[in-house]
Motif scaffolding. Sequence first.
Motif, PDB file in Angstrom:
ATOM      1  N   ARG A   1      46.448-114.692   8.965  1.00 31.35           N
ATOM      2  CA  ARG A   1      47.293-113.729   8.253  1.00 31.35           C
ATOM      3  C   ARG A   1      48.754-114.182   8.202  1.00 31.35           C
ATOM      4  N   LEU A   2      49.232-114.795   9.267  1.00 30.02           N
ATOM      5  CA  LEU A   2      50.608-115.293   9.257  1.00 30.02           C
ATOM      6  C   LEU A   2      50.751-116.491   8.316  1.00 30.02           C
ATOM      7  N   SER A   3      49.751-117.352   8.292  1.00 30.27           N
ATOM      8  CA  SER A   3      49.783-118.487   7.359  1.00 30.27           C
ATOM      9  C   SER A   3      49.828-117.991   5.919  1.00 30.27           C
ATOM     10  N   GLU A   4      49.081-116.941   5.632  1.00 28.07           N
ATOM     11  CA  GLU A   4      49.098-116.352   4.295  1.00 28.07           C
ATOM     12  C   GLU A   4      50.464-115.750   3.984  1.00 28.07           C
ATOM     13  N   ALA A   5      51.120-115.176   4.997  1.00 23.92           N
ATOM     14  CA  ALA A   5      52.461-114.620   4.789  1.00 23.92           C
ATOM     15  C   ALA A   5      53.439-115.718   4.376  1.00 23.92           C
ATOM     16  N   TRP A   6      53.319-116.892   4.993  1.00 25.81           N
ATOM     17  CA  TRP A   6      54.188-118.005   4.593  1.00 25.81           C
ATOM     18  C   TRP A   6      53.849-118.472   3.178  1.00 25.81           C
ATOM     19  N   ARG A   7      52.564-118.560   2.862  1.00 27.07           N
ATOM     20  CA  ARG A   7      52.169-119.007   1.518  1.00 27.07           C
ATOM     21  C   ARG A   7      52.629-118.030   0.443  1.00 27.07           C
ATOM     22  N   SER A   8      52.568-116.731   0.742  1.00 30.86           N
ATOM     23  CA  SER A   8      52.925-115.714  -0.253  1.00 30.86           C
ATOM     24  C   SER A   8      54.408-115.353  -0.222  1.00 30.86           C
ATOM     25  N   ASN A   9      55.162-116.039   0.632  1.00 31.88           N
ATOM     26  CA  ASN A   9      56.619-115.877   0.681  1.00 31.88           C
ATOM     27  C   ASN A   9      57.040-114.459   1.072  1.00 31.88           C
ATOM     28  N   THR A  10      56.328-113.875   2.042  1.00 37.46           N
ATOM     29  CA  THR A  10      56.709-112.555   2.550  1.00 37.46           C
ATOM     30  C   THR A  10      57.381-112.665   3.924  1.00 37.46           C
ATOM     31  N   VAL A  11      57.803-113.867   4.257  1.00 32.31           N
ATOM     32  CA  VAL A  11      58.552-114.125   5.489  1.00 32.31           C
ATOM     33  C   VAL A  11      60.023-114.263   5.128  1.00 32.31           C
ATOM     34  N   PHE A  12      60.895-113.653   5.929  1.00 34.30           N
ATOM     35  CA  PHE A  12      62.339-113.739   5.680  1.00 34.30           C
ATOM     36  C   PHE A  12      62.973-114.634   6.742  1.00 34.30           C
ATOM     37  N   LYS A  13      63.734-115.641   6.291  1.00 29.28           N
ATOM     38  CA  LYS A  13      64.356-116.600   7.210  1.00 29.28           C
ATOM     39  C   LYS A  13      65.836-116.749   6.873  1.00 29.28           C
ATOM     40  N   THR A  14      66.659-116.791   7.900  1.00 25.55           N
ATOM     41  CA  THR A  14      68.083-117.057   7.728  1.00 25.55           C
ATOM     42  C   THR A  14      68.486-118.172   8.686  1.00 25.55           C
ATOM     43  N   TYR A  15      69.214-119.141   8.158  1.00 24.23           N
ATOM     44  CA  TYR A  15      69.673-120.279   8.949  1.00 24.23           C
ATOM     45  C   TYR A  15      71.196-120.317   8.971  1.00 24.23           C
ATOM     46  N   GLN A  16      71.735-120.939  10.010  1.00 23.91           N
ATOM     47  CA  GLN A  16      73.143-121.299  10.037  1.00 23.91           C
ATOM     48  C   GLN A  16      73.234-122.824  10.085  1.00 23.91           C
ATOM     49  N   GLY A  17      74.202-123.352   9.366  1.00 24.60           N
ATOM     50  CA  GLY A  17      74.393-124.794   9.351  1.00 24.60           C
ATOM     51  C   GLY A  17      75.875-125.127   9.372  1.00 24.60           C
ATOM     52  N   LEU A  18      76.246-126.124  10.153  1.00 20.37           N
ATOM     53  CA  LEU A  18      77.642-126.548  10.232  1.00 20.37           C
ATOM     54  C   LEU A  18      77.814-127.789   9.371  1.00 20.37           C
TER      55      LEU A  18
ATOM     56  N   ALA B   1      67.696-122.147  12.869  1.00 20.67           N
ATOM     57  CA  ALA B   1      66.938-121.020  12.314  1.00 20.67           C
ATOM     58  C   ALA B   1      67.294-119.778  13.120  1.00 20.67           C
ATOM     59  N   GLY B   2      68.277-119.036  12.643  1.00 22.47           N
ATOM     60  CA  GLY B   2      68.859-117.959  13.436  1.00 22.47           C
ATOM     61  C   GLY B   2      68.143-116.632  13.359  1.00 22.47           C
ATOM     62  N   GLU B   3      67.358-116.420  12.302  1.00 22.80           N
ATOM     63  CA  GLU B   3      66.632-115.157  12.175  1.00 22.80           C
ATOM     64  C   GLU B   3      65.299-115.409  11.484  1.00 22.80           C
ATOM     65  N   LEU B   4      64.257-114.812  12.048  1.00 27.59           N
ATOM     66  CA  LEU B   4      62.920-114.909  11.468  1.00 27.59           C
ATOM     67  C   LEU B   4      62.294-113.526  11.473  1.00 27.59           C
ATOM     68  N   GLU B   5      61.847-113.092  10.296  1.00 26.59           N
ATOM     69  CA  GLU B   5      61.190-111.788  10.162  1.00 26.59           C
ATOM     70  C   GLU B   5      59.846-111.991   9.485  1.00 26.59           C
ATOM     71  N   VAL B   6      58.779-111.531  10.133  1.00 29.48           N
ATOM     72  CA  VAL B   6      57.428-111.731   9.611  1.00 29.48           C
ATOM     73  C   VAL B   6      56.677-110.403   9.578  1.00 29.48           C
ATOM     74  N   PRO B   7      55.710-110.261   8.665  1.00 32.60           N
ATOM     75  CA  PRO B   7      54.840-109.081   8.718  1.00 32.60           C
ATOM     76  C   PRO B   7      53.911-109.195   9.922  1.00 32.60           C
ATOM     77  N   HIS B   8      53.777-108.107  10.668  1.00 34.70           N
ATOM     78  CA  HIS B   8      52.880-108.151  11.823  1.00 34.70           C
ATOM     79  C   HIS B   8      51.446-108.365  11.337  1.00 34.70           C
ATOM     80  N   PRO B   9      50.695-109.234  12.005  1.00 28.75           N
ATOM     81  CA  PRO B   9      49.355-109.571  11.494  1.00 28.75           C
ATOM     82  C   PRO B   9      48.326-108.451  11.566  1.00 28.75           C
ATOM     83  N   THR B  10      48.561-107.415  12.377  1.00 26.74           N
ATOM     84  CA  THR B  10      47.554-106.344  12.485  1.00 26.74           C
ATOM     85  C   THR B  10      48.127-104.946  12.287  1.00 26.74           C
TER      86      THR B  10
END
Length: 208
Positions: A71-88, A186-195
């Motif tokens: 289910r988490l792999s599908e979340a990445w494929r369907s782009n329902t994961v939110f990611k925020t990065y910081q870069g210098l 990778a400063g923030e990761l938000e995923v749909p809970h698998p269950t």
Amino acid sequence: MDNHLLMVLKPACLPIVPDSSGDESLLDQARAWVKKEYSKPGNVFLGVVHRLDRPVSGVVCFARTSKAASRLSEAWRSNTVFKTYQGLGVGDVLEDSGHLTQWLIKDRERNVVRVVTAETTGAKKAETKWKILRREKGKVLFELIPVTGRAHQLRLAAATLGAPLEGDIKYGATKALPDRSIALHAGELEVPHPTKDDRVAVKAVAPF
């Protein structure tokens, strides 16, 4: 952590999975921690559902069951994961924010990604939202949000904007950092809970 997923902080230069270097991986460390913390007999299952480049630090999610991994792999494929990065980045960027669209192609033999035209065979569209969080002494602190999930897209985005990430000699930095890391986190990761009908979000402060 719960019975379905495990969020951990990856230090820079530690591989997520075992590689040809033979170095201990984040997966090895996470399995050992779960085994000890919960007195697990036998092998510990952890599913790898996404990656960070070895020189990058930040939040990583592992699945604790095969159902969660699917289910988490599908979340990445369907782009329902939110990611925020910081870069210098080293350099100057005239604008304060923007939405960068590029077409990328990967040279797998050299492990390098190039910016090409949309018409190039095999090119993949990469979109990155960005803004400048801080400017000081010839450097800029980026917030980078990948709309797509292409290899090296944030590293190329920073270079394209005129401020290659510190230490990223592959994409324009003039010198490597002593530990061979690059200043991307990778400063923030938000995923749909698998269950559950819920989302799980974890934040980690950048080391720069």
